[in-house]
Design a protein around this motif. Structure first.
Motif, mmCIF file in Angstrom:
data_model
loop_
_atom_site.group_PDB
_atom_site.id
_atom_site.type_symbol
_atom_site.label_atom_id
_atom_site.label_comp_id
_atom_site.label_asym_id
_atom_site.label_seq_id
_atom_site.Cartn_x
_atom_site.Cartn_y
_atom_site.Cartn_z
ATOM 1 N N ALA A 1 11.606 10.558 3.398
ATOM 2 C CA ALA A 1 12.218 9.998 4.730
ATOM 3 C C ALA A 1 11.490 9.142 5.522
ATOM 4 O O ALA A 1 11.879 7.848 5.876
ATOM 5 N N GLY A 2 10.249 9.555 5.753
ATOM 6 C CA GLY A 2 9.436 8.880 6.637
ATOM 7 C C GLY A 2 8.796 7.539 5.979
ATOM 8 O O GLY A 2 8.621 6.506 6.780
ATOM 9 N N LEU A 3 8.651 7.562 4.725
ATOM 10 C CA LEU A 3 8.163 6.485 3.950
ATOM 11 C C LEU A 3 8.977 5.428 4.022
ATOM 12 O O LEU A 3 8.995 4.224 3.901
ATOM 13 N N ASN A 4 10.528 5.928 3.679
ATOM 14 C CA ASN A 4 11.533 4.826 3.817
ATOM 15 C C ASN A 4 11.796 4.183 5.117
ATOM 16 O O ASN A 4 11.813 3.073 5.112
ATOM 17 N N LEU A 5 11.499 4.751 6.174
ATOM 18 C CA LEU A 5 11.411 4.321 7.651
ATOM 19 C C LEU A 5 10.389 3.336 7.577
ATOM 20 O O LEU A 5 10.514 2.182 8.330
ATOM 21 N N VAL A 6 9.263 3.536 7.172
ATOM 22 C CA VAL A 6 8.098 2.818 7.367
ATOM 23 C C VAL A 6 8.130 1.489 6.655
ATOM 24 O O VAL A 6 8.136 0.452 7.171
ATOM 25 N N VAL A 7 8.773 1.534 5.408
ATOM 26 C CA VAL A 7 9.009 0.395 4.565
ATOM 27 C C VAL A 7 10.137 -0.574 5.274
ATOM 28 O O VAL A 7 9.918 -1.955 5.423
ATOM 29 N N MET B 1 0.935 -1.184 0.106
ATOM 30 C CA MET B 1 0.162 0.055 0.006
ATOM 31 C C MET B 1 0.767 1.285 0.031
ATOM 32 O O MET B 1 0.366 2.344 -0.398
ATOM 33 N N PHE B 2 2.074 1.198 0.697
ATOM 34 C CA PHE B 2 2.808 2.276 0.741
ATOM 35 C C PHE B 2 3.778 2.432 -0.580
ATOM 36 O O PHE B 2 4.457 3.678 -1.013
ATOM 37 N N LEU B 3 4.049 1.736 -1.114
ATOM 38 C CA LEU B 3 4.972 1.680 -2.220
ATOM 39 C C LEU B 3 4.782 2.496 -3.400
ATOM 40 O O LEU B 3 5.481 3.322 -3.871
ATOM 41 N N PRO B 4 3.368 2.360 -3.808
ATOM 42 C CA PRO B 4 3.166 3.613 -4.946
ATOM 43 C C PRO B 4 3.344 5.000 -4.596
ATOM 44 O O PRO B 4 3.906 5.751 -5.279
ATOM 45 N N GLY B 5 2.927 5.292 -3.191
ATOM 46 C CA GLY B 5 3.444 6.753 -2.690
ATOM 47 C C GLY B 5 4.715 7.016 -2.837
ATOM 48 O O GLY B 5 4.996 7.873 -3.022
ATOM 49 N N LYS B 6 5.646 6.015 -2.472
ATOM 50 C CA LYS B 6 6.995 6.145 -2.295
ATOM 51 C C LYS B 6 7.546 6.261 -3.721
ATOM 52 O O LYS B 6 8.429 7.306 -3.991
ATOM 53 N N HIS B 7 7.182 5.350 -4.636
ATOM 54 C CA HIS B 7 7.544 5.688 -5.890
ATOM 55 C C HIS B 7 7.240 6.999 -6.463
ATOM 56 O O HIS B 7 7.926 7.894 -7.217
ATOM 57 N N LEU C 1 2.657 10.882 6.409
ATOM 58 C CA LEU C 1 1.241 11.444 6.204
ATOM 59 C C LEU C 1 1.126 12.848 5.940
ATOM 60 O O LEU C 1 0.058 13.427 5.884
ATOM 61 N N GLN C 2 1.999 13.707 5.831
ATOM 62 C CA GLN C 2 2.049 15.080 5.748
ATOM 63 C C GLN C 2 1.651 15.128 4.387
ATOM 64 O O GLN C 2 1.135 16.358 3.935
ATOM 65 N N LYS C 3 1.897 14.353 3.388
ATOM 66 C CA LYS C 3 1.708 14.477 2.067
ATOM 67 C C LYS C 3 0.559 13.345 1.881
ATOM 68 O O LYS C 3 0.482 12.198 2.573
ATOM 69 N N PRO C 4 -0.473 13.540 0.728
ATOM 70 C CA PRO C 4 -1.415 12.672 0.637
ATOM 71 C C PRO C 4 -0.896 11.412 -0.358
ATOM 72 O O PRO C 4 -0.890 11.251 -1.447
ATOM 73 N N ILE C 5 -0.089 10.522 0.487
ATOM 74 C CA ILE C 5 0.269 9.295 0.018
ATOM 75 C C ILE C 5 -0.633 8.075 -0.164
ATOM 76 O O ILE C 5 -0.544 7.178 -0.987
ATOM 77 N N LEU C 6 -1.863 8.145 0.464
ATOM 78 C CA LEU C 6 -2.826 7.347 0.273
ATOM 79 C C LEU C 6 -3.913 7.552 -0.252
ATOM 80 O O LEU C 6 -4.268 8.835 -0.223
#
Length: 292
Positions: free
Chosen positions: A67-73, A44-50, A96-101
């Protein structure tokens, strides 16, 4: 009402011991379940990361989100320890400061994280939910409960759960006895065993002795009852109980009753030696009927 309350306490300890008995099976399966759920979250997080990596990162907020997404993954790729879950939530709050979902993904992520928290803390949660420390302040109910248990031999297996519930108070007592010498684990154990001795073991031992005397001197009875008229309780379930453990010590109901009979028969035989055959016959009956 006292019996209903004690049954609820017994049910709590029964639930806890069920989890404990299956702890090996739970320990084998939980890591695989957590890993599967972590993989679902990672997808679920990979598309937002890409998307963040492909975009032009011109603001600090975008860099923080990446950086937050990299830490989550990174945290999702390891075991679900408490430290990793804490770091995961920290990284997620920044990401989640950015609309990644999209859409309902937020609710799904929150639900999955709650499930992971539940699975990784399953046994501590069960122990906390089934803890019966409160029963220490309700120990005044013990004499009544022990007397009630004596009237129901078929439910003798419930005694182990009551003693397990009482044992939960040991943790509190260990902390308190450092400040108050009158409140100790040993004093609590002595109090409980005194109630059990006076309200359960002594009446049971006396009833066994009376029944043995009646069986031994059956020919002296004026009115002999038939098996259909007799309304005697079957005491055998009490003596088939496994040894009960309480605060580091164990005891057996069968051994306690057998010791009572040994002392009683020895004392009476020492006074009147001519009756030794009658008491030897009582020993034989007790061994055959109850295994004492």
């Amino acid at each position: 009402r006292i019996r209903a309350l004690c049954q609820l306490v017994e049910l709590l300890k029964c639930i806890e011991q069920t989890y404990v008995r299956r702890s090996m099976l739970i320990a084998e399966n939980i890591p695989a379940i957590v890993q599967q759920m972590s993989l679902g979250l990672e997808r679920m997080f990979l598309p937002g990361k890409h998307d963040l990596e492909a975009s032009r990162l011109t603001s600090n907020s975008s860099l923080d989100a990446l950086a937050g997404l990299n830490l989550v993954v990174a945290m999702l790729e390891g075991p679900g320890s408490e430290q990793r879950r804490l770091a995961l939530r920290l990284g997620l709050s920044v990401a989640l400061q950015k609309p990644i979902l999209k859409g309902d993904d937020y609710a799904q992520v929150d639900a999955q994280l709650r499930r992971i928290d539940l699975l990784t803390t399953l046994m501590p949660s069960v122990r906390a939910a089934c803890s019966c420390e409160f029963f220490y302040w309700s120990r005044v109910l013990l004499p009544t409960h022990f007397k009630d248990s004596l009237e129901r031999p078929i439910e003798s297996f419930r005694l182990q759960y009551i003693f397990a519930a009482l044992q939960d108070a040991a943790g509190l007592l260990h902390k308190v006895e450092k400040f108050n010498g009158n409140v100790t684990v040993e004093a609590f154990r002595s109090e409980v065993m005194l109630h059990f001795e006076s309200c359960f073991l002594k009446p049971l031992s006396a009833e066994v002795e009376i029944e043995l005397r009646l069986l031994c001197h059956m020919e002296l009875l004026v009115h002999r009852t038939t098996p259909f008229e007799a309304k005697k309780r079957d005491l055998a379930p009490f003596f088939r109980c496994k040894p009960l453990a309480f605060l580091g010590k164990s005891f057996s109901i069968a051994e306690r009753v057998a010791r009572y009979l040994d002392v009683a028969f020895y004392d009476i035989t020492a006074v009147s030696l001519q009756d030794w055959t009658a008491y030897e016959e009582m020993r034989t009956i007790a061994a055959k009927k109850w295994g004492l």
